[in-house]
Design a protein around this motif. Structure first.
Motif, PDB file in Angstrom:
ATOM      1  N   TYR A   1       2.184  -4.597   3.456  1.00  0.00           N
ATOM      2  CA  TYR A   1       3.012  -3.538   4.031  1.00  0.00           C
ATOM      3  C   TYR A   1       2.553  -2.198   3.472  1.00  0.00           C
ATOM      4  O   TYR A   1       2.181  -2.091   2.301  1.00  0.00           O
ATOM      5  N   GLY A   2       2.610  -1.187   4.310  1.00  0.00           N
ATOM      6  CA  GLY A   2       2.349   0.169   3.853  1.00  0.00           C
ATOM      7  C   GLY A   2       3.650   0.933   3.719  1.00  0.00           C
ATOM      8  O   GLY A   2       4.544   0.801   4.567  1.00  0.00           O
ATOM      9  N   LEU A   3       3.787   1.732   2.659  1.00  0.00           N
ATOM     10  CA  LEU A   3       4.988   2.523   2.418  1.00  0.00           C
ATOM     11  C   LEU A   3       4.602   3.994   2.292  1.00  0.00           C
ATOM     12  O   LEU A   3       3.674   4.333   1.552  1.00  0.00           O
ATOM     13  N   THR A   4       5.311   4.855   3.003  1.00  0.00           N
ATOM     14  CA  THR A   4       5.020   6.276   2.951  1.00  0.00           C
ATOM     15  C   THR A   4       6.305   7.065   3.200  1.00  0.00           C
ATOM     16  O   THR A   4       7.295   6.515   3.707  1.00  0.00           O
ATOM     17  N   SER A   5       6.259   8.334   2.859  1.00  0.00           N
ATOM     18  CA  SER A   5       7.372   9.234   3.173  1.00  0.00           C
ATOM     19  C   SER A   5       6.965  10.225   4.256  1.00  0.00           C
ATOM     20  O   SER A   5       7.642  11.220   4.477  1.00  0.00           O
ATOM     21  N   ALA A   6       5.856   9.929   4.938  1.00  0.00           N
ATOM     22  CA  ALA A   6       5.323  10.842   5.948  1.00  0.00           C
ATOM     23  C   ALA A   6       6.212  10.868   7.186  1.00  0.00           C
ATOM     24  O   ALA A   6       7.067  10.005   7.395  1.00  0.00           O
ATOM     25  N   SER A   7       5.965  11.860   8.022  1.00  0.00           N
ATOM     26  CA  SER A   7       6.709  11.978   9.279  1.00  0.00           C
ATOM     27  C   SER A   7       6.212  10.940  10.276  1.00  0.00           C
ATOM     28  O   SER A   7       5.148  10.332  10.100  1.00  0.00           O
TER      29      SER A   7
ATOM     30  N   MET B   1       2.459   9.271  10.669  1.00  0.00           N
ATOM     31  CA  MET B   1       2.250   7.828  10.637  1.00  0.00           C
ATOM     32  C   MET B   1       1.467   7.372  11.873  1.00  0.00           C
ATOM     33  O   MET B   1       0.568   6.526  11.768  1.00  0.00           O
ATOM     34  N   LEU B   2       1.787   7.927  13.025  1.00  0.00           N
ATOM     35  CA  LEU B   2       1.067   7.569  14.245  1.00  0.00           C
ATOM     36  C   LEU B   2      -0.398   8.000  14.160  1.00  0.00           C
ATOM     37  O   LEU B   2      -1.302   7.250  14.573  1.00  0.00           O
ATOM     38  N   ASP B   3      -0.627   9.186  13.616  1.00  0.00           N
ATOM     39  CA  ASP B   3      -2.001   9.674  13.450  1.00  0.00           C
ATOM     40  C   ASP B   3      -2.783   8.758  12.513  1.00  0.00           C
ATOM     41  O   ASP B   3      -3.955   8.444  12.759  1.00  0.00           O
ATOM     42  N   TRP B   4      -2.125   8.336  11.427  1.00  0.00           N
ATOM     43  CA  TRP B   4      -2.789   7.457  10.462  1.00  0.00           C
ATOM     44  C   TRP B   4      -3.144   6.113  11.099  1.00  0.00           C
ATOM     45  O   TRP B   4      -4.269   5.615  10.926  1.00  0.00           O
ATOM     46  N   GLU B   5      -2.210   5.517  11.805  1.00  0.00           N
ATOM     47  CA  GLU B   5      -2.460   4.220  12.422  1.00  0.00           C
ATOM     48  C   GLU B   5      -3.597   4.308  13.434  1.00  0.00           C
ATOM     49  O   GLU B   5      -4.377   3.364  13.609  1.00  0.00           O
ATOM     50  N   ASP B   6      -3.717   5.457  14.092  1.00  0.00           N
ATOM     51  CA  ASP B   6      -4.794   5.657  15.052  1.00  0.00           C
ATOM     52  C   ASP B   6      -6.140   5.774  14.343  1.00  0.00           C
ATOM     53  O   ASP B   6      -7.155   5.233  14.798  1.00  0.00           O
TER      54      ASP B   6
ATOM     55  N   PHE C   1       0.860  -1.176   0.000  1.00  0.00           N
ATOM     56  CA  PHE C   1       0.000   0.000   0.000  1.00  0.00           C
ATOM     57  C   PHE C   1       0.906   1.239   0.000  1.00  0.00           C
ATOM     58  O   PHE C   1       1.702   1.434   0.917  1.00  0.00           O
ATOM     59  N   LEU C   2       0.789   2.058  -1.036  1.00  0.00           N
ATOM     60  CA  LEU C   2       1.651   3.232  -1.177  1.00  0.00           C
ATOM     61  C   LEU C   2       0.883   4.498  -0.809  1.00  0.00           C
ATOM     62  O   LEU C   2      -0.211   4.748  -1.326  1.00  0.00           O
ATOM     63  N   PHE C   3       1.479   5.308   0.073  1.00  0.00           N
ATOM     64  CA  PHE C   3       0.867   6.561   0.515  1.00  0.00           C
ATOM     65  C   PHE C   3       1.848   7.705   0.272  1.00  0.00           C
ATOM     66  O   PHE C   3       2.559   8.128   1.196  1.00  0.00           O
ATOM     67  N   PRO C   4       1.920   8.238  -0.955  1.00  0.00           N
ATOM     68  CA  PRO C   4       2.852   9.347  -1.203  1.00  0.00           C
ATOM     69  C   PRO C   4       2.494  10.613  -0.432  1.00  0.00           C
ATOM     70  O   PRO C   4       3.364  11.428  -0.152  1.00  0.00           O
ATOM     71  N   ASP C   5       1.208  10.787  -0.109  1.00  0.00           N
ATOM     72  CA  ASP C   5       0.780  11.963   0.657  1.00  0.00           C
ATOM     73  C   ASP C   5      -0.199  11.479   1.716  1.00  0.00           C
ATOM     74  O   ASP C   5      -1.421  11.630   1.580  1.00  0.00           O
ATOM     75  N   LEU C   6       0.323  10.912   2.772  1.00  0.00           N
ATOM     76  CA  LEU C   6      -0.499  10.245   3.789  1.00  0.00           C
ATOM     77  C   LEU C   6      -1.557  11.155   4.412  1.00  0.00           C
ATOM     78  O   LEU C   6      -2.705  10.733   4.587  1.00  0.00           O
ATOM     79  N   PRO C   7      -1.236  12.407   4.757  1.00  0.00           N
ATOM     80  CA  PRO C   7      -2.266  13.260   5.382  1.00  0.00           C
ATOM     81  C   PRO C   7      -3.471  13.525   4.482  1.00  0.00           C
ATOM     82  O   PRO C   7      -4.541  13.876   4.976  1.00  0.00           O
ATOM     83  N   GLU C   8      -3.301  13.368   3.166  1.00  0.00           N
ATOM     84  CA  GLU C   8      -4.389  13.656   2.238  1.00  0.00           C
ATOM     85  C   GLU C   8      -5.237  12.431   1.915  1.00  0.00           C
ATOM     86  O   GLU C   8      -6.198  12.539   1.147  1.00  0.00           O
ATOM     87  N   VAL C   9      -4.889  11.276   2.469  1.00  0.00           N
ATOM     88  CA  VAL C   9      -5.678  10.065   2.215  1.00  0.00           C
ATOM     89  C   VAL C   9      -7.009  10.184   2.948  1.00  0.00           C
ATOM     90  O   VAL C   9      -7.047  10.471   4.143  1.00  0.00           O
ATOM     91  N   SER C  10      -8.091   9.944   2.227  1.00  0.00           N
ATOM     92  CA  SER C  10      -9.420  10.080   2.803  1.00  0.00           C
ATOM     93  C   SER C  10      -9.693   8.966   3.809  1.00  0.00           C
ATOM     94  O   SER C  10      -9.308   7.814   3.608  1.00  0.00           O
TER      95      SER C  10
END
Length: 434
Positions: free
Chosen positions: A315-321, A325-330, A284-293
């Motif tokens: 596996y998820g791959l991102t370039s986020a901080s 990443m913690l916010d997304w997992e939550d 799973f690729l997240f180039p802009d994780l904060p913008e994922v709905s």
């Protein structure tokens, strides 16, 4: 019949030939530039955003997607209409306005190098910024020539139907842009195309012999180096610390014919473990994780369950901080691990935010945007990871269908528009002969 007589019969003059050549040259560059953007609107979007940020126009980054869609439409329409001679006065003036915008921008790029690659021809052809500026000067000269002399040569279409030619080109570009944006580019000019072996960054530089590496272990504060053959048992108290490659002469090593990506977990390279060539992975690729709905999380979790049941590792791959990443997992309540990778590599591996890549035994089998996956298939026990891409297994066919549509449409338009002139000319010759 002599060449001179033939020339008089068809009224062919040198200025007409030059005008035709300039039309084809200028139009051809616009067509090529528009085409490579149309088959990769995500790449154009990334490049336009890069331009906006480099110019300090942060408030206009939101217009990047619209611009990425509009550019190929504009360039393709101007290019085709120029090549066929339609709208002989207005099209060159529109081209002049376009070039008067782009040429100063490319001069600024050449001087500042704020964006290393202009992206004029996507990932197909990379020009230096000075070469791009030179190309634009030549195009500008060609456009000015057409403004002055384009009416020397008639259009192959009559004035009444030229709008139809423009509409056909618009429809053709949409046939390229829509699937390329919502699924994946119809032509993949990047290094990670389907069928490519995906390896870790370390494996891509490794030689044939595994002894090119020494492994560093630590016990009781003492660090020692071991080869793969005499690596110690961690049960004896040794803890793996790092590994180091021993450079061999070029004659003894060869690069692995594959493309690599570096995957990290808290700074530690885990790409070897993630890209296990003996198993299957769904990335799973997240180039802009904060913008994922947030609604995307439900489909991601369903896809995670679907793939896990079929023996694939997710596996998820991102370039986020780290905080992002913690916010997304939550928010996502995901059960798959989330690792980091280089932003450019993620965007080159697949287009979309998020995107999904299926790697089978080390080979990229398919990739697509998450939203293009048919969610109903995930509820069908007969579906496999391979069949999830059944509706997108022939991008070459889609590309050719669009091409045939354009060529057939333009040809039919020409027949309908000009047949009466041929019939009238034949009738006049017949009357004259009588």
């Amino acid at each position: 019949m002599s060449a001179t007589a033939s020339q008089r019969r068809w009224n062919i003059t040198l200025p007409m030939v030059v005008t035709l050549l300039v039309r084809l040259a200028v139009g051809g560059v616009f067509i090529f530039s528009g085409f490579v953007k149309a088959v990769d609107p995500w790449g154009t979007y990334y490049k336009v955003s890069e331009y906006m940020l480099a110019m300090g126009l942060t408030e206009m980054v939101s217009l990047s997607l619209f611009t990425a869609m509009a550019l190929p439409v504009l360039e393709m329409m101007l290019g085709v209409l120029t090549a066929v001679g339609a709208y002989r006065r207005s099209v060159p003036w529109l081209m002049l306005v376009f070039m008067l915008v782009m040429t100063p921008i490319t001069l600024w790029l050449a001087v500042t190098n704020a964006v290393p690659d202009c992206g004029c021809f996507g990932d197909v052809l990379h020009l230096s910024n000075w070469a791009t500026f030179g190309k634009n000067l030549l195009l500008l000269a060609g456009v000015i020539y057409l403004i002055l002399f384009n009416r020397r040569l008639p259009s192959i279409y009559g004035p009444a139907v030229q709008w139809v030619a423009a509409a056909l080109v618009f429809a053709y570009v949409m046939m390229l842009v829509v699937p390329s944006y919502f699924v994946q580019p119809l032509i993949d000019f990047r290094p990670y195309e389907v069928g490519t072996r995906l390896t870790s960054a370390a494996a891509s530089t490794a030689s044939v012999d595994e002894d090119d590496y020494v492994f560093i272990y630590e016990r009781n504060g003492e660090q020692r180096e071991f080869t793969i053959d005499n690596a110690p048992d961690e049960g004896e108290g040794w803890t793996f610390v790092d590994r180091r490659m021993i450079k061999k002469p070029a004659a003894q090593s060869r690069p692995v014919p594959a493309h690599s990506i570096a995957i990290r977990d808290n700074g530690l390279d885990v790409s070897d473990a993630v890209l296990d060539p003996s198993g299957d992975q769904l990335l799973f690729l997240f180039p802009d994780l904060p913008e994922v709905s947030v609604p995307h999380t439900f489909l991601l979790n369903n896809l995670n369950d679907f793939a896990t049941e079929r023996g694939a590792a997710i596996y998820g791959l991102t370039s986020a901080s780290e905080q992002q990443m913690l916010d997304w997992e939550d928010i996502a309540m995901s059960s798959y691990p989330l690792y980091t990778a280089d932003d450019t590599e993620i965007k080159m591996l697949a287009r979309g935010n998020p995107a999904v890549v299926y790697v089978q035994k080390g080979i990229i089998r398919w990739k697509r945007t998450l939203t293009s996956i048919d969610a109903s298939k995930l509820r069908n026990p007969e579906q496999t990871l391979t069949t999830l891409n059944d509706d997108n297994d022939d991008p070459d066919g889609d590309l050719m269908s669009a091409f045939y549509f354009l060529m057939a449409g333009l040809a039919l338009l020409l027949v309908v528009n000009r047949t009466h002139l041929l019939v009238l000319s034949a009738w006049r010759r017949w009357r004259k002969a009588k």
